[in-house]
Design an enzyme around this catalytic site. Structure first.
Site, short mmCIF file in Angstrom:
data_model
loop_
_atom_site.label_atom_id
_atom_site.label_comp_id
_atom_site.label_asym_id
_atom_site.label_seq_id
_atom_site.Cartn_x
_atom_site.Cartn_y
_atom_site.Cartn_z
N LYS A 1 0.84 -1.21 0.00
CA LYS A 1 0.00 0.00 0.00
C LYS A 1 0.87 1.25 0.00
O LYS A 1 0.66 2.17 -0.79
CB LYS A 1 -0.90 0.01 1.24
CG LYS A 1 -1.56 1.34 1.52
CD LYS A 1 -2.39 1.30 2.77
CE LYS A 1 -1.70 1.68 4.05
NZ LYS A 1 -1.38 3.12 4.20
N ASN A 2 1.86 1.29 0.89
CA ASN A 2 2.64 2.52 1.05
C ASN A 2 3.58 2.78 -0.12
O ASN A 2 4.15 3.86 -0.23
CB ASN A 2 3.44 2.48 2.36
CG ASN A 2 2.55 2.72 3.56
OD1 ASN A 2 1.37 2.99 3.41
ND2 ASN A 2 3.12 2.63 4.75
N ARG B 1 -4.57 10.40 4.93
CA ARG B 1 -3.55 11.44 5.04
C ARG B 1 -2.58 11.44 3.86
O ARG B 1 -2.06 12.47 3.48
CB ARG B 1 -2.74 11.24 6.31
CG ARG B 1 -3.43 11.60 7.58
CD ARG B 1 -2.45 11.43 8.71
NE ARG B 1 -1.16 11.97 8.33
CZ ARG B 1 -0.79 13.25 8.45
NH1 ARG B 1 -1.62 14.10 8.99
NH2 ARG B 1 0.39 13.66 8.06
N CYS C 1 -4.59 12.95 13.73
CA CYS C 1 -5.26 11.66 13.67
C CYS C 1 -4.93 10.95 14.98
O CYS C 1 -4.16 11.47 15.78
CB CYS C 1 -4.82 10.84 12.47
SG CYS C 1 -3.10 10.40 12.52
N ARG D 1 0.93 14.65 13.42
CA ARG D 1 1.37 14.43 12.04
C ARG D 1 1.29 15.67 11.16
O ARG D 1 0.54 15.73 10.18
CB ARG D 1 0.59 13.28 11.40
CG ARG D 1 0.84 11.97 12.09
CD ARG D 1 0.06 10.85 11.49
NE ARG D 1 0.77 10.15 10.44
CZ ARG D 1 0.30 9.06 9.84
NH1 ARG D 1 -0.87 8.58 10.16
NH2 ARG D 1 0.99 8.47 8.90
N PRO D 2 2.08 16.69 11.47
CA PRO D 2 2.07 17.90 10.64
C PRO D 2 2.74 17.65 9.28
O PRO D 2 3.35 16.61 9.07
CB PRO D 2 2.89 18.89 11.46
CG PRO D 2 3.75 18.06 12.35
CD PRO D 2 3.04 16.76 12.57
N VAL D 3 2.64 18.64 8.37
CA VAL D 3 3.29 18.52 7.07
C VAL D 3 4.24 19.69 6.83
O VAL D 3 4.54 20.05 5.69
CB VAL D 3 2.26 18.41 5.91
CG1 VAL D 3 1.56 17.06 5.93
CG2 VAL D 3 1.26 19.55 5.94
N ASP D 4 4.72 20.30 7.93
CA ASP D 4 5.58 21.48 7.81
C ASP D 4 6.86 21.19 7.00
O ASP D 4 7.33 22.05 6.25
CB ASP D 4 5.97 21.98 9.22
CG ASP D 4 6.55 20.88 10.10
OD1 ASP D 4 6.01 19.76 10.08
OD2 ASP D 4 7.55 21.13 10.80
N ASP E 1 5.11 0.68 12.14
CA ASP E 1 3.92 -0.01 11.62
C ASP E 1 3.84 -1.48 12.05
O ASP E 1 2.88 -2.17 11.71
CB ASP E 1 3.88 0.08 10.08
CG ASP E 1 3.42 1.44 9.60
OD1 ASP E 1 3.05 2.28 10.44
OD2 ASP E 1 3.44 1.68 8.37
N ARG F 1 -8.36 -0.57 5.17
CA ARG F 1 -7.55 0.46 4.51
C ARG F 1 -6.23 -0.12 4.02
O ARG F 1 -5.67 0.37 3.04
CB ARG F 1 -7.25 1.61 5.48
CG ARG F 1 -8.41 2.52 5.77
CD ARG F 1 -7.95 3.73 6.57
NE ARG F 1 -6.64 4.14 6.11
CZ ARG F 1 -5.64 4.52 6.91
NH1 ARG F 1 -5.81 4.57 8.20
NH2 ARG F 1 -4.48 4.87 6.42
C1 UD1 Z 1 4.50 6.96 6.53
C2 UD1 Z 1 3.67 5.72 6.32
C3 UD1 Z 1 3.16 5.20 7.67
C4 UD1 Z 1 4.32 4.97 8.62
C5 UD1 Z 1 5.21 6.23 8.71
C6 UD1 Z 1 6.47 6.01 9.51
C7 UD1 Z 1 2.69 6.06 4.12
C8 UD1 Z 1 1.48 6.35 3.32
N1 UD1 Z 1 2.53 6.06 5.46
O1 UD1 Z 1 3.66 7.94 7.11
O2 UD1 Z 1 2.49 3.94 7.42
O3 UD1 Z 1 3.82 4.69 9.91
O4 UD1 Z 1 5.60 6.65 7.39
O5 UD1 Z 1 7.19 4.93 8.99
O6 UD1 Z 1 3.75 5.79 3.60
N2 UD1 Z 1 6.52 14.86 10.74
C9 UD1 Z 1 6.61 16.22 11.01
N3 UD1 Z 1 6.50 17.10 9.99
C10 UD1 Z 1 6.32 16.71 8.69
C11 UD1 Z 1 6.25 15.32 8.42
C12 UD1 Z 1 6.35 14.42 9.46
O7 UD1 Z 1 6.75 16.61 12.17
O8 UD1 Z 1 6.23 17.55 7.80
C13 UD1 Z 1 6.61 13.89 11.85
C14 UD1 Z 1 5.30 13.12 12.06
O9 UD1 Z 1 4.40 13.85 12.83
C15 UD1 Z 1 5.77 11.84 12.72
C16 UD1 Z 1 7.14 11.62 12.08
O10 UD1 Z 1 7.53 12.87 11.52
O11 UD1 Z 1 5.91 12.03 14.10
C17 UD1 Z 1 7.14 10.55 10.99
O12 UD1 Z 1 6.20 10.88 10.01
P1 UD1 Z 1 6.35 10.48 8.49
O13 UD1 Z 1 7.61 9.74 8.24
O14 UD1 Z 1 6.08 11.70 7.68
O15 UD1 Z 1 5.13 9.48 8.32
P2 UD1 Z 1 4.13 9.47 7.12
O16 UD1 Z 1 4.90 9.76 5.88
O17 UD1 Z 1 2.92 10.29 7.43
#
Ligand code: UD1
Length: 441
Positions: free
Chosen positions: A22-23, A112, A136, A141-144, A324, A416
């Site tokens: 999936k990922n 997300r 969630c 889980r921000p996207v900054d 995961d 999912r």
């Molecule tokens: C992806 C996977 C998810 C997995 C995770 C960690 C997909 C679709 N999902 O999620 O299954 O659990 O990787 O292996 O591939 N963070 C920030 N700012 C940002 C981005 C992330 O602070 O802009 C933080 C998040 O809040 C979290 C950490 O970084 O605490 C890891 O997040 P991230 O690696 O981005 O996970 P996802 O890509 O959302």
């Protein structure tokens, strides 16, 4: 809402085949927004994949399912008319229109990973309006990190009414140092950089195998990405992508989930279509607990650990122990001899399943980001509630080893990310039934 009814204790034997990841499939599907045709195979049939197709269709991408003329033969001929059993795992994606640029809240809130349309839209259409994913259950889980990188590449970004509004006159390559190796962040920047002017270098990039799979699929379509599999990626921008095809890697988290099922209840359970090299840390943890494996050409066999031993695990970015897999390893730790510890470093609130596991007889204490597992528990069936995708998988494993009957509510979470999980488990001997409820949106 559907629920699972599970009667625990049945041994698991025979073979199970792991589906496409999936990922990995999600970012590759979203990369179709970069232009150039894409034929993609080994796409799992999952709720999140259907959400991605809905969003892509709103964004002007046509996805044509391709049917095998001989469903048993994956490398055979594929056509656009349905085969007898309508077996679909391959799609042809192409751009119908490039004017749309909005990912609405209704779709983003259910998945997300929809944020993965932001990079490709900016690079190809120069405009994107994407709902903020919001928090969630497993954390904020921000996207900054994604947004800061796009600003450095020349995008103008504002947030209004819960939406990210981004536009650019053209992205330009630059050096990007990620403060954390975010997975979807790395993927988003990687996709945007393929069409940016000049060279982009991403330092401290995520090294998850799914990031590599995306990069390989982009190179197959004319992108220039170097350093695949390392923490420094170099992307030399190109004017456009060309037609290409890609087969999605197998799902290492699904494989890991069945491995733990085998460690709990296996009677020589064989897991096929696995890339064992992606599972090293998990295999190490299972070995510490007493597991033995037999590996052969993309398959791995495991039997129940007769006397599992307690151990410790710390979730970390790849190649560390995967967050995961954290919920799934807990039932094994709960029944092991001696204590275990799990430290969750990736997400701040990823222990929602623990309370439910304790209701089944586990003895797990949470202190901040640490779970202390007393061990030696005999789990008992109970009615429990799934709270997120991997938490549901952990509860299914707990119910499989528990004495008596369990009901797992809200299995839409598991739909999912696990393709036909109850069919696969039933085929290897588990007593699991889906009880249908009202459809949820
Ligand atoms: C992806 C996977 C998810 C997995 C995770 C960690 C997909 C679709 N999902 O999620 O299954 O659990 O990787 O292996 O591939 N963070 C920030 N700012 C940002 C981005 C992330 O602070 O802009 C933080 C998040 O809040 C979290 C950490 O970084 O605490 C890891 O997040 P991230 O690696 O981005 O996970 P996802 O890509 O959302």
């Amino acid at each position: 809402m559907d629920r699972f009814h599970i009667v625990g204790g049945s041994p698991l034997r025979g073979e199970v085949i792991i589906s496409g990841s999936k990922n990995s499939a999600l970012p590759i599907l979203f990369s179709s927004l970069l232009g150039g045709g894409l034929e993609i195979a080994n796409v799992p049939s999952l709720r999140d994949i259907r959400t991605a197709f809905s969003l892509l269709s709103q964004l002007g991408i046509r996805a044509e399912p391709l049917f095998s003329e001989n469903p048993e033969e994956k490398n055979g001929r594929w056509s656009s008319s349905p085969s007898k059993d309508g077996w679909v795992e391959r799609y042809r994606l192409s751009e119908d229109s490039i004017s749309a640029h909005e990912a609405p809240y209704d779709l983003v809130r259910t998945m997300r990973a929809s944020i993965l349309c932001l990079g490709p839209l900016l690079a190809r259409r120069k405009r994107a309006r994407v709902s903020l994913p919001g928090g969630c259950l497993i954390g904020a889980r921000p996207v900054d990190i994604h947004l800061n990188a796009f600003v450095r590449m020349g995008a103008k970004i504002s947030i209004d009414h819960g939406y990210i509004d981004a536009h650019t006159s053209g992205l330009t390559g630059c050096d990007i140092h990620l403060p954390y190796p975010t997975v979807t962040g790395t993927e988003n920047i990687l996709m945007a950089a393929t069409l940016a002017r000049g060279v982009t270098r991403i330092f401290n990039a995520a090294q998850e195998p799914e990031v590599n799979d995306l990069a390989i699929s982009l190179n197959a379509r004319g992108a220039h990405i170097e350093g695949i599999g390392t923490s420094s990626l170099k992307i030399s921008g190109v004017d456009s992508l060309v037609d290409g095809s890609h087969t999605v890697m197998s799902d290492r988290i699904e494989a890991g989930t069945f491995l733990v099922a085998g460690a709990l209840l296996g009677d020589f359970l064989t897991i096929r279509n696995v890339d064992v090299s992606c599972l090293e840390t998990l295999l190490g943890t299972l070995r510490d607990m007493g597991a033995n494996f037999e590996e052969k050409d993309g398959s791995i066999s495991i039997s129940r650990i007769l006397k599992p031993r307690g151990t410790s695990a710390r979730t970390e970015p790849y190649p560390g122990f995967p967050t995961d897999m954290q919920a799934q390893i807990l039932p094994l730790m709960a029944i092991a001899e001696g204590p275990s510890t799990v430290v969750e470093t990736v997400f701040e609130n990823r222990f929602t399943h623990v309370m439910e596991m304790n209701r089944m007889g586990a003895n797990i204490d949470i202190h901040g980001s640490r779970a202390f597992v007393r061990g030696g528990a005999g789990l008992e069936g109970a009615s429990v509630m799934a709270s997120d995708l991997r938490a549901s998988a952990g509860l299914v494993l707990a119910a499989l080893i528990a004495k008596g009957e369990s009901e797992i509510q809200r299995v839409y979470h598991i739909d999912r990310g696990y393709e036909k999980i109850e069919t696969k488990l039933e085929s290897i001997g588990a007593r699991i039934k889906r009880v249908r409820g009202e459809e949820i949106s």
